[in-house]
Design a protein around this motif. Structure first.
Motif, PDB file in Angstrom:
ATOM      1  N   TRP A 308       2.080   6.979  -0.280  1.00 56.31           N
ATOM      2  CA  TRP A 308       1.139   6.062   0.359  1.00 56.31           C
ATOM      3  C   TRP A 308       1.689   4.648   0.555  1.00 56.31           C
ATOM      4  CZ3 TRP A 308      -3.173   7.465   2.799  1.00 56.31           C
ATOM      5  CH2 TRP A 308      -3.676   8.733   2.528  1.00 56.31           C
ATOM      6  N   PHE A 309       2.097   3.995  -0.526  1.00 55.93           N
ATOM      7  CA  PHE A 309       2.455   2.580  -0.409  1.00 55.93           C
ATOM      8  C   PHE A 309       3.656   2.361   0.500  1.00 55.93           C
ATOM      9  CE2 PHE A 309       0.732   2.513  -4.984  1.00 55.93           C
ATOM     10  CZ  PHE A 309      -0.563   2.387  -4.529  1.00 55.93           C
ATOM     11  N   ALA A 310       4.710   3.147   0.324  1.00 55.78           N
ATOM     12  CA  ALA A 310       5.910   2.963   1.150  1.00 55.78           C
ATOM     13  C   ALA A 310       5.642   3.280   2.625  1.00 55.78           C
ATOM     14  CB  ALA A 310       7.060   3.813   0.603  1.00 55.78           C
ATOM     15  N   PRO A 311       5.005   4.406   2.954  1.00 56.05           N
ATOM     16  CA  PRO A 311       4.731   4.665   4.379  1.00 56.05           C
ATOM     17  C   PRO A 311       3.798   3.629   5.012  1.00 56.05           C
ATOM     18  CG  PRO A 311       4.514   6.682   3.100  1.00 56.05           C
ATOM     19  CD  PRO A 311       4.652   5.566   2.120  1.00 56.05           C
ATOM     20  N   LEU A 312       2.822   3.153   4.263  1.00 58.06           N
ATOM     21  CA  LEU A 312       1.910   2.163   4.826  1.00 58.06           C
ATOM     22  C   LEU A 312       2.601   0.817   5.008  1.00 58.06           C
ATOM     23  CD1 LEU A 312      -1.416   2.991   2.947  1.00 58.06           C
ATOM     24  CD2 LEU A 312      -0.828   3.492   5.328  1.00 58.06           C
ATOM     25  N   LYS A 313       3.491   0.465   4.092  1.00 59.46           N
ATOM     26  CA  LYS A 313       4.249  -0.778   4.283  1.00 59.46           C
ATOM     27  C   LYS A 313       5.124  -0.675   5.527  1.00 59.46           C
ATOM     28  CE  LYS A 313       8.182  -1.986   3.022  1.00 59.46           C
ATOM     29  NZ  LYS A 313       9.486  -2.258   2.403  1.00 59.46           N
ATOM     30  N   ASN A 314       5.727   0.478   5.739  1.00 59.27           N
ATOM     31  CA  ASN A 314       6.548   0.682   6.935  1.00 59.27           C
ATOM     32  C   ASN A 314       5.703   0.637   8.207  1.00 59.27           C
ATOM     33  OD1 ASN A 314       8.807   0.979   5.303  1.00 59.27           O
ATOM     34  ND2 ASN A 314       8.672   3.213   5.249  1.00 59.27           N
ATOM     35  N   ALA A 315       4.505   1.209   8.147  1.00 61.47           N
ATOM     36  CA  ALA A 315       3.612   1.172   9.313  1.00 61.47           C
ATOM     37  C   ALA A 315       3.166  -0.255   9.596  1.00 61.47           C
ATOM     38  CB  ALA A 315       2.408   2.075   9.068  1.00 61.47           C
ATOM     39  N   LEU A 316       2.967  -1.034   8.548  1.00 58.89           N
ATOM     40  CA  LEU A 316       2.606  -2.442   8.720  1.00 58.89           C
ATOM     41  C   LEU A 316       3.761  -3.200   9.376  1.00 58.89           C
ATOM     42  CD1 LEU A 316       0.436  -4.620   8.049  1.00 58.89           C
ATOM     43  CD2 LEU A 316       1.628  -4.965   5.866  1.00 58.89           C
ATOM     44  N   ALA A 317       4.965  -2.961   8.908  1.00 58.08           N
ATOM     45  CA  ALA A 317       6.128  -3.639   9.479  1.00 58.08           C
ATOM     46  C   ALA A 317       6.343  -3.251  10.945  1.00 58.08           C
ATOM     47  CB  ALA A 317       7.374  -3.304   8.663  1.00 58.08           C
ATOM     48  N   ALA A 318       5.972  -2.021  11.295  1.00 58.94           N
ATOM     49  CA  ALA A 318       6.165  -1.547  12.666  1.00 58.94           C
ATOM     50  C   ALA A 318       5.045  -1.985  13.604  1.00 58.94           C
ATOM     51  CB  ALA A 318       6.272  -0.026  12.666  1.00 58.94           C
ATOM     52  N   GLY A 319       4.028  -2.649  13.052  1.00 55.73           N
ATOM     53  CA  GLY A 319       2.929  -3.108  13.895  1.00 55.73           C
ATOM     54  C   GLY A 319       1.856  -2.063  14.129  1.00 55.73           C
TER      55      GLY A 319
END
Length: 363
Positions: A308-319
């Motif tokens: 959860w945390f890592a994929p969501l952080k990546n999705a946040l970084a990708a906009g």
């Protein structure tokens, strides 16, 4: 020029907002998280360190859920939880309900302790026999029902019974209740009712068989969450992702679509609609905390980091996400953290600074 002026605003409307409700991330006290090494959870550390973090007074999971859906933190949970467990419409949904969850009470060193139903391995046939006995021997006190072996309900027959104020069962499991029980049963009518229930349960063959087999008996009920469904309140959420009955009931009462919790953030992002605000309840840490199992808690936290945390952080970084809001209720404090895409660039924030738990100051 028309395209470039309006495109960012159109894109902004499609970006998703999410709130993660993560009970028991603080274990066992807020200072322990401050001292812990979050290097094993770099995505969680980034979301907490680089965003805005607020500390406030302790809240339980039930209180947090009620507040997130616009209700008083101490709102009646029983009718909401029952609504979340019903597969179809219930003609008694508007009635007064209490959670009447089965428990085992026992004395240890002259102090009274409570074991909740999740530790009792209650069989469905045992539930039916005990409920039948309660109805047969106490026909005038009200109606008992069970939606699962651990979740029972009580509907009082006497409308004059005063409101019963009691902590949620989850906050007491495994603890001493010497000081809590007298406060809960302050009204004589409730004391008499519970004594009658305990008498029926104690004498029932189901409990004699459990005792003979070396199993803990079901010798009492924990009554809590007293009340009726309030008037509908609109919610800011467009979807709930959780299997918790109380969360699902609160969402249904607000007209919010409910979904089972997916296995990971990738499945969530593939199915959640853009341009919406979604609530995700990650309750993976609670079981380990109830058992005071530190290694299991750390394993569960590592799984949350990966799934959860890592994929969501990546999705946040990708906009793909506009912000990730983390709501963390706990026994020692409640944390609210919000991290936006722009916050991810704040590289100078490298250490987790937790605000004082009794103040609502942001860092």
């Amino acid at each position: 020029r028309f395209f470039f002026f309006y495109w960012p605003h159109f894109l902004h409307g499609l970006i998703m907002h999410i709130t993660l409700l993560i009970p028991n991330l603080l274990w066992p006290a807020i200072d322990d998280l401050a001292r812990s090494d979050l290097s094993a959870c770099p995505a969680l550390e980034t979301l907490l360190v680089r965003g805005r973090l607020c500390g406030s007074a302790p809240l339980g999971l039930e209180q947090s859920l009620c507040r997130l859906f616009g209700h008083d933190p101490d709102a009646a949970c029983a009718p909401f939880r029952r609504l979340g467990e019903m597969a179809a419409s219930d003609d008694k949904a508007a009635a007064r309900w209490l959670c009447a969850d089965p428990v085992h009470l026992h004395f240890r060193r002259n102090r009274l302790f409570l074991v909740d139903g999740r530790q009792l391995d209650i069989l469905p046939e045992e539930v039916q026999q005990l409920l039948a006995a309660l109805h047969a021997e106490l026909p005038d006190i009200g109606f008992f029902d069970a939606t699962s072996p651990e979740c029972w309900y009580f509907q009082p027959a006497d409308p004059a019974l005063p409101p019963l104020f009691a902590p949620p069962l989850a906050t007491l499991a495994g603890d001493c209740i010497d000081e809590v029980l007298p406060e809960v049963l302050d009204a004589p009518d409730w004391r008499r009712l519970l004594t009658a229930v305990q008498t029926v349960l104690h004498a029932h063959p189901v409990n004699r068989q459990r005792e003979a087999a070396g199993r803990l008996t079901i010798n009492s009920l924990w009554l809590w969450g007293d009340g009726v469904l309030p008037a509908r309140r609109e919610s800011r959420f467009d979807g709930l992702w959780s299997t918790l009955p109380l969360a699902r009931g609160l969402a249904r009462a607000a007209g919010v679509p409910t979904h089972p919790l997916p296995s990971d953030a990738a499945h969530f992002l593939a199915h959640a609609a853009p341009g919406t605000e979604q609530l995700i309840v990650l309750d993976d840490l609670s079981a380990a905390l109830r058992h005071e199992d530190g290694p299991a808690w750390r394993d569960a936290l590592a799984a949350l980091e990966s799934h959860w945390f890592a994929p969501l952080k990546n999705a946040l970084a990708a906009g793909q996400l506009q912000h990730v809001h983390l709501h963390v209720p706990g026994a020692s404090a409640t944390l609210d953290g919000t991290c936006s895409r722009a916050d991810l660039w704040k590289f100078w924030r490298r250490r987790l600074r937790l605000p004082e738990p009794c103040f609502s100051q942001c860092s």
